[in-house]
Design a protein around this motif. Structure first.
Motif, PDB file in Angstrom:
ATOM      1  N   GLN A  23      19.133  36.442 -36.474  1.00  0.00           N
ATOM      2  CA  GLN A  23      18.976  37.080 -35.174  1.00  0.00           C
ATOM      3  C   GLN A  23      17.509  37.228 -34.792  1.00  0.00           C
ATOM      4  O   GLN A  23      17.115  36.962 -33.649  1.00  0.00           O
ATOM      5  CB  GLN A  23      19.666  38.442 -35.182  1.00  0.00           C
ATOM      6  N   ILE A  81      16.030  33.758 -33.984  1.00  0.00           N
ATOM      7  CA  ILE A  81      16.541  33.199 -32.735  1.00  0.00           C
ATOM      8  C   ILE A  81      16.062  33.988 -31.516  1.00  0.00           C
ATOM      9  O   ILE A  81      15.729  33.405 -30.472  1.00  0.00           O
ATOM     10  CB  ILE A  81      18.086  33.150 -32.772  1.00  0.00           C
ATOM     11  N   SER A 129      20.721  23.767 -33.617  1.00  0.00           N
ATOM     12  CA  SER A 129      21.709  24.489 -32.813  1.00  0.00           C
ATOM     13  C   SER A 129      21.088  25.249 -31.655  1.00  0.00           C
ATOM     14  O   SER A 129      21.698  25.357 -30.578  1.00  0.00           O
ATOM     15  CB  SER A 129      22.483  25.470 -33.705  1.00  0.00           C
ATOM     16  N   TYR A 130      19.893  25.778 -31.856  1.00  0.00           N
ATOM     17  CA  TYR A 130      19.326  26.680 -30.853  1.00  0.00           C
ATOM     18  C   TYR A 130      18.010  26.184 -30.238  1.00  0.00           C
ATOM     19  O   TYR A 130      17.677  26.566 -29.110  1.00  0.00           O
ATOM     20  CB  TYR A 130      19.087  28.060 -31.466  1.00  0.00           C
TER      21      TYR A 130
END
Length: 224
Positions: A127, A130, A178-179
């Motif tokens: 978290q 990201i 993914s991000y």
């Protein structure tokens, strides 16, 4: 007369010394290591006045016994042109490094958590990466459109960030893909800097992910 190789004093594992290994490797500097395995070895360094604040990491370099990780990193980076070309660049590098080390510290401490807490911490690290850390660096790279974070040349900031990315990906595979796909391109580019690519190859002095043996050794050396 050949310059004496730096000597690193620390347990045989990553910890806070791994970043020093990364920066030396990125600079193309060969180094030696003396691994601490017992309290007695640490006590010998302390009794011999080799540790200014009674702590390791300690690096013998250029006739000095340097302690405090950030000071060691600054010295090596400045000596080998990885710390910017002027005060503004050095300040940016330092700012980016400080932010990255906040995240890296969570990764360093993860193996020492209780098993029940380790998975929770992985979620917390993901978290924070990201939402707080990786967006900063993606924005920096996107806004100036250059290959590296500062001054369009490899710096301490890039080395520490890549180390952190790869360590985090060991715990959270594909976090960049993914991000942050554009940020992943940066990671690949820095990984392909020749000195770094060599350090990432098997047989280098890059340490593997911490295991039970490393954790036990750290407790043996540092715990009363």
């Amino acid at each position: 007369m050949a310059e004496k190789k730096p000597k690193l004093h620390y347990p045989n594992g990553r910890g806070r010394m791994e970043t020093v290994r990364w920066v030396l490797a990125a600079a193309g500097v060969e180094f030696e290591e003396e691994f601490l395995e017992t309290k007695e070895q640490l006590q010998k360094l302390q009794d011999g006045n080799h540790l200014l604040f009674q702590q390791v990491p300690m690096v013998e370099i250029d006739g000095m016994k340097l302690v405090q990780t950030r000071s060691i990193l600054h010295y090596i980076a400045d000596k080998h042109n990885l710390f910017g070309r002027d005060l503004k660049e050095r300040t940016l590098i330092d700012m980016y490094v400080e932010g990255t080390l906040d995240l890296l510290e969570l990764i360093i401490m993860h193996p020492f958590l209780k098993p029940d807490d380790q998975q929770k911490e992985v979620v917390s690290m993901a978290q924070k990466a990201i939402l707080r850390y990786f967006p900063v660096f993606e924005k920096v790279l996107r806004e100036h459109g250059q290959r590296f974070l500062v001054g369009n040349q490899l710096s301490l900031a890039d080395v520490v960030l890549l180390q952190t990315i790869l360590a985090l990906e060991e715990k959270i595979p594909n976090i960049l893909a993914s991000y942050f796909p554009s940020f992943q391109e940066y990671s690949v580019k820095v990984s392909n800097v020749p000195t770094i690519r060599k350090f990432l190859e098997p047989g280098s002095k890059k340490k593997p992910p911490p295991d039970e043996i490393y954790v036990r050794t750290v407790y043996n050396v540092f715990m009363p």
